[in-house]
Design a protein around this motif. Structure first.
Motif, short mmCIF file in Angstrom:
data_model
loop_
_atom_site.label_atom_id
_atom_site.label_comp_id
_atom_site.label_asym_id
_atom_site.label_seq_id
_atom_site.Cartn_x
_atom_site.Cartn_y
_atom_site.Cartn_z
N PHE A 20 0.81 -1.21 0.00
CA PHE A 20 0.00 0.00 0.00
C PHE A 20 0.85 1.27 0.00
CE2 PHE A 20 -2.84 -3.14 2.16
CZ PHE A 20 -3.77 -3.22 1.12
N LEU A 23 0.89 2.80 -3.38
CA LEU A 23 -0.33 3.56 -3.66
C LEU A 23 -0.28 4.93 -3.00
CD1 LEU A 23 -3.26 3.72 -4.74
CD2 LEU A 23 -3.98 2.65 -2.58
N PHE A 24 0.13 4.97 -1.72
CA PHE A 24 0.21 6.24 -1.00
C PHE A 24 1.22 7.18 -1.67
CE2 PHE A 24 -0.82 3.62 3.03
CZ PHE A 24 -2.15 3.55 2.64
N ILE A 27 -0.13 8.67 -4.96
CA ILE A 27 -1.11 9.74 -4.76
C ILE A 27 -0.42 11.02 -4.30
CG2 ILE A 27 -3.07 10.46 -3.34
CD1 ILE A 27 -4.02 7.57 -3.43
N GLN A 94 -7.02 11.64 1.92
CA GLN A 94 -6.37 10.96 3.04
C GLN A 94 -7.38 10.23 3.91
OE1 GLN A 94 -2.98 10.58 3.76
NE2 GLN A 94 -2.90 11.32 1.65
N LEU A 97 -7.99 6.96 2.22
CA LEU A 97 -6.86 6.04 2.36
C LEU A 97 -6.76 5.49 3.77
CD1 LEU A 97 -4.13 8.00 0.34
CD2 LEU A 97 -5.56 6.11 -0.45
N LEU A 101 -6.86 1.64 5.08
CA LEU A 101 -5.74 1.11 5.86
C LEU A 101 -6.20 0.53 7.18
CD1 LEU A 101 -2.62 0.88 5.83
CD2 LEU A 101 -2.56 3.07 7.04
N GLY A 120 -12.14 2.03 2.41
CA GLY A 120 -12.08 3.46 2.14
C GLY A 120 -13.43 4.05 1.85
N TRP A 124 -15.34 6.55 4.65
CA TRP A 124 -14.96 7.90 4.23
C TRP A 124 -15.87 8.98 4.84
CZ3 TRP A 124 -17.45 11.77 1.40
CH2 TRP A 124 -16.64 12.84 1.03
#
Length: 301
Positions: A20, A23-24, A27, A94, A97, A101, A120, A124
């Motif tokens: 991951f 991915l972070f 972004i 964020q 994400l 996580l 996510g 969210w």
């Protein structure tokens, strides 16, 4: 659970979910690219057909900076609005994400990309509500910080006590850092609580976390502070290396760029370690203690 064991388990959890980080990082890189494109356009428009560009590779010219600011005054004036907009989008992304996580950390056996994105989407909106509440709290803290500064200025304006002024302002700054840390802890553990309890009542969970952190503040703050120290140590090492590596000739900038990306990845890992330790600690401190009654056994004579 001892603090050492929490860090061992949390580190293993982060290691198992290293995928991951890509991915972070992607972004974050996309956000940085969007933010830097207007600046790149201004610099390329100003230097593409100028001999000054070659000169700036070797030495800095303040007169060029003043000229650039004058020529592109309207463009530069729009940068703060762009920065505010991207900051808002960044915080919302964020939240998405972090939701994925925490969902993965809560159920380590479900750590596929599908599970990450599902978490996510699921959390969210709840995390966005938490964000709004915490932003309001941050606003109140900074307002209080400003009022304390005004009081200090008013008190020491007619008093010649430089040491007292310095110590008071230092205490004010330490107090600000402390409150920032406490609000960050409350925000993180509220999100953790929403995921573990699968609750949609954000305000209720926030009140529960206020009670939870007050009861277990020492252990929670100790773990948080240790992770923060690890992150700070990485920043110190980066700054030392950045000081040692020369900035000339210009190809050393490539090395500095690589070093910078390593720091960003390190910060992302530290962020994952924060959430991993928090979710383990929350589960440990809220676990129900089951009392086992000893069974009576008949003794044959």
């Amino acid at each position: 659970m001892p603090v050492k064991e929490i860090f061992v388990l949390a580190t293993r959890n982060v290691y198992r979910n290293m995928k991951f980080v890509i991915l972070f990082w992607g972004i974050n890189a996309a956000g940085a690219l969007i933010l830097s494109l207007p600046i790149y356009y201004i610099l390329s428009d100003n230097l593409n057909y100028s001999m000054l560009g070659q000169k700036l590779l070797n030495e800095y010219d303040f007169s060029w900076l003043i000229q650039l600011k004058f020529l592109y005054e309207k463009n530069i004036g729009q940068f703060p609005y762009l920065l505010y907009g991207l900051t808002g989008i960044y915080l919302l992304v964020q939240n998405f994400l972090v939701g994925g996580l925490l969902a993965v950390f809560h159920n380590p056996q479900k750590n596929h990309m599908v599970d990450f994105f599902y978490g996510g989407v699921k959390y969210w909106l709840r995390f966005t509500r938490v964000l709004l509440i915490i932003l309001l709290m941050f606003f109140l803290v900074f307002e209080l910080y400003g009022y304390l500064g005004d009081l200090i200025n008013a008190y020491y304006s007619g008093v010649e006590n430089e040491l007292g002024d310095f110590l008071t302002r230092s205490f004010r700054y330490v107090l600000l850092i402390f409150f920032i840390g406490v609000l960050t802890i409350i925000s993180d553990y509220t999100k953790v609580s929403l995921v573990i309890n699968d609750n949609t009542e954000v305000f209720k969970e926030l009140l529960q976390i206020l009670k939870f952190t007050s009861v277990n503040f020492y252990k929670i703050f100790t773990v948080f502070f240790i992770v923060a120290l690890i992150g700070a140590a990485g920043v110190v090492v980066y700054n030392l290396l950045g000081f040692i590596i020369p900035s000339k000739p210009y190809y050393y900038l490539i090395l500095l760029f690589v070093l910078r990306q390593m720091l960003i990845i390190f910060r992302l890992l530290i962020k994952m370690l924060f959430y991993s330790t928090e979710i383990l600690l929350y589960k440990d401190l809220t676990a129900q203690v089951v009392k086992v009654k000893p069974e009576e056994k008949e003794v044959e004579v």
